[in-house]
Design a protein around this motif. Structure first.
Motif, short mmCIF file in Angstrom:
data_model
loop_
_atom_site.label_atom_id
_atom_site.label_comp_id
_atom_site.label_asym_id
_atom_site.label_seq_id
_atom_site.Cartn_x
_atom_site.Cartn_y
_atom_site.Cartn_z
N GLY A 26 0.80 -1.34 0.03
CA GLY A 26 0.06 -0.12 -0.05
C GLY A 26 0.80 1.16 0.03
N GLU A 27 0.24 2.25 -0.09
CA GLU A 27 0.88 3.83 -0.20
C GLU A 27 0.41 4.43 1.03
OE1 GLU A 27 0.76 7.90 -2.80
OE2 GLU A 27 -0.49 6.14 -3.55
N VAL A 28 1.45 5.00 1.80
CA VAL A 28 1.20 5.88 2.94
C VAL A 28 0.73 7.36 2.40
CG1 VAL A 28 2.26 7.35 4.91
CG2 VAL A 28 2.89 4.54 4.69
N THR A 29 -0.47 7.51 2.48
CA THR A 29 -1.18 8.87 1.94
C THR A 29 -0.86 10.19 2.95
OG1 THR A 29 -3.30 8.14 2.56
CG2 THR A 29 -2.67 7.60 0.46
N PHE A 30 -0.83 9.70 4.20
CA PHE A 30 -0.73 10.89 5.32
C PHE A 30 0.21 10.49 6.32
CE2 PHE A 30 -2.16 13.43 8.85
CZ PHE A 30 -2.33 14.79 8.00
N LEU A 31 0.70 11.38 6.99
CA LEU A 31 1.65 11.08 8.25
C LEU A 31 1.88 12.19 8.85
CD1 LEU A 31 4.56 8.41 8.82
CD2 LEU A 31 4.80 10.84 9.39
N SER A 32 1.67 12.48 10.16
CA SER A 32 1.90 13.55 10.98
C SER A 32 2.16 13.21 12.50
CB SER A 32 0.72 14.27 10.97
OG SER A 32 -0.56 13.76 11.78
N ARG A 33 3.14 13.98 12.94
CA ARG A 33 3.86 13.52 14.20
C ARG A 33 3.15 14.32 15.24
NH1 ARG A 33 7.61 9.84 13.05
NH2 ARG A 33 8.37 9.51 11.05
N TYR A 34 3.46 14.13 16.53
CA TYR A 34 2.80 14.77 17.50
C TYR A 34 3.82 16.15 17.46
CZ TYR A 34 -0.35 11.58 19.83
OH TYR A 34 -1.16 10.61 19.91
N GLY A 35 4.96 16.48 17.01
CA GLY A 35 5.73 17.20 16.89
C GLY A 35 5.02 18.41 15.86
N ASP A 36 4.28 18.04 15.19
CA ASP A 36 3.44 19.00 14.11
C ASP A 36 2.37 19.56 14.83
OD1 ASP A 36 5.24 17.84 12.12
OD2 ASP A 36 3.72 16.21 11.61
N LEU A 37 1.96 19.31 16.04
CA LEU A 37 0.91 19.74 16.76
C LEU A 37 0.97 21.38 16.77
CD1 LEU A 37 -0.20 17.32 19.44
CD2 LEU A 37 -1.76 18.30 17.58
N ILE A 56 -1.53 8.31 10.76
CA ILE A 56 -0.97 7.84 9.66
C ILE A 56 -2.19 7.09 9.04
CG2 ILE A 56 -0.23 5.64 10.77
CD1 ILE A 56 2.36 5.80 9.08
N SER A 57 -2.25 7.27 7.49
CA SER A 57 -2.98 6.62 6.90
C SER A 57 -2.33 5.70 5.64
CB SER A 57 -3.87 7.58 6.01
OG SER A 57 -4.66 8.40 6.91
N LEU A 58 -2.73 4.47 5.56
CA LEU A 58 -2.23 3.49 4.52
C LEU A 58 -3.26 3.07 3.41
CD1 LEU A 58 0.19 1.84 3.51
CD2 LEU A 58 -0.33 0.02 5.06
N ALA A 59 -3.30 3.56 2.45
CA ALA A 59 -4.11 3.24 1.28
C ALA A 59 -3.91 1.80 0.67
CB ALA A 59 -4.26 4.14 0.24
N ASP A 62 -8.34 1.52 -3.39
CA ASP A 62 -9.12 2.75 -3.36
C ASP A 62 -10.21 2.99 -2.28
OD1 ASP A 62 -7.75 3.43 -5.69
OD2 ASP A 62 -9.18 2.98 -7.09
N GLN A 63 -10.77 2.00 -1.65
CA GLN A 63 -11.75 1.93 -0.73
C GLN A 63 -11.37 1.37 0.70
OE1 GLN A 63 -14.98 3.19 -1.31
NE2 GLN A 63 -14.08 3.65 -3.02
N ILE A 64 -10.25 0.97 0.68
CA ILE A 64 -9.62 0.43 1.96
C ILE A 64 -8.26 1.24 2.76
CG2 ILE A 64 -8.92 -1.44 3.26
CD1 ILE A 64 -10.43 -3.30 1.38
N VAL A 65 -8.62 1.84 3.87
CA VAL A 65 -7.67 2.50 4.32
C VAL A 65 -7.25 2.38 5.84
CG1 VAL A 65 -6.63 5.01 5.01
CG2 VAL A 65 -8.11 4.58 2.91
N LEU A 66 -6.05 1.73 6.11
CA LEU A 66 -5.85 1.59 7.43
C LEU A 66 -5.21 2.58 7.99
CD1 LEU A 66 -5.81 -0.83 9.54
CD2 LEU A 66 -3.40 -1.37 8.52
N MET A 67 -5.57 3.05 9.23
CA MET A 67 -5.14 4.23 10.00
C MET A 67 -4.71 4.25 11.41
SD MET A 67 -7.86 7.13 8.70
CE MET A 67 -9.21 6.18 9.03
N ALA A 68 -3.70 4.93 11.85
CA ALA A 68 -3.36 4.41 13.38
C ALA A 68 -2.71 5.90 13.84
CB ALA A 68 -2.31 3.47 13.33
N SER A 69 -2.37 5.89 15.28
CA SER A 69 -1.60 6.61 15.91
C SER A 69 -1.02 6.09 17.19
CB SER A 69 -2.62 7.87 16.44
OG SER A 69 -3.50 7.36 17.43
N ASP A 70 0.02 6.66 17.58
CA ASP A 70 0.47 6.25 19.00
C ASP A 70 -0.23 7.00 20.01
OD1 ASP A 70 2.65 4.65 18.27
OD2 ASP A 70 3.70 6.28 17.35
N VAL A 71 -0.66 6.41 20.98
CA VAL A 71 -1.35 7.12 22.10
C VAL A 71 -0.22 7.76 22.79
CG1 VAL A 71 -2.57 6.48 24.22
CG2 VAL A 71 -2.99 5.11 22.31
#
Length: 149
Positions: A26-37, A56-59, A62-71
């Protein structure tokens, strides 16, 4: 509308998503870090925390995107939601900007007799966003993009 799986990690989001990206091709389509806040009153992040994944979003298709964050405990502690392996999963509903009324409707209906973690409101990333646990213990996120990302 798109339903996605949203995972929470304790500092392993980047490692996990490198693994998932390789497995799914897949393709990482978005990534942001806590330092970007943007700066927030009372929030002081260590250099280590600034490098952790806020989103972070991993496409996968076209219809399935897996997303996550570090708590991050500074953000989760206020909601009394500790990180627990096994409950670190949300269902994320993503809507287009013309579907704002649907975002409010779904938030209101799905959160009945539940616990609101974050009320549905405008965010610094240009969306309506809210999170809650429904009356059956299922964790949900509603995100309605208001601006072009």
């Amino acid at each position: 509308m798109q339903l996605n799986h949203y995972l929470n990690f304790q500092g392993q989001a980047e490692q996990a998503f490198t693994f998932y990206q390789n497995a799914f091709a897949g393709e990482v389509t978005f990534l942001s870090r806590y330092g970007d806040l943007p700066p927030q009153d009372g929030v002081i992040l260590s250099e280590e925390d600034k490098q952790k994944i806020m989103h972070i979003s991993l496409a996968i298709t076209d219809q399935i995107v897996l997303m996550a964050s570090d708590v991050n405990e500074q953000f989760c502690a206020q909601n009394n939601l500790p990180f627990i392996v096994g409950t670190n999963h949300y269902i994320s509903i993503n809507l287009e900007k013309h579907e704002q009324s649907k975002a409010y409707e779904l938030f209101e209906k799905l959160s009945i007799n539940g616990t609101i973690e974050m009320p549905l409101d405008k965010t610094f990333w240009g969306a309506l966003y809210g999170a809650f646990t429904d009356q059956f213990g299922i964790q949900w996120m509603i995100n309605c993009q208001l601006e072009d990302a």
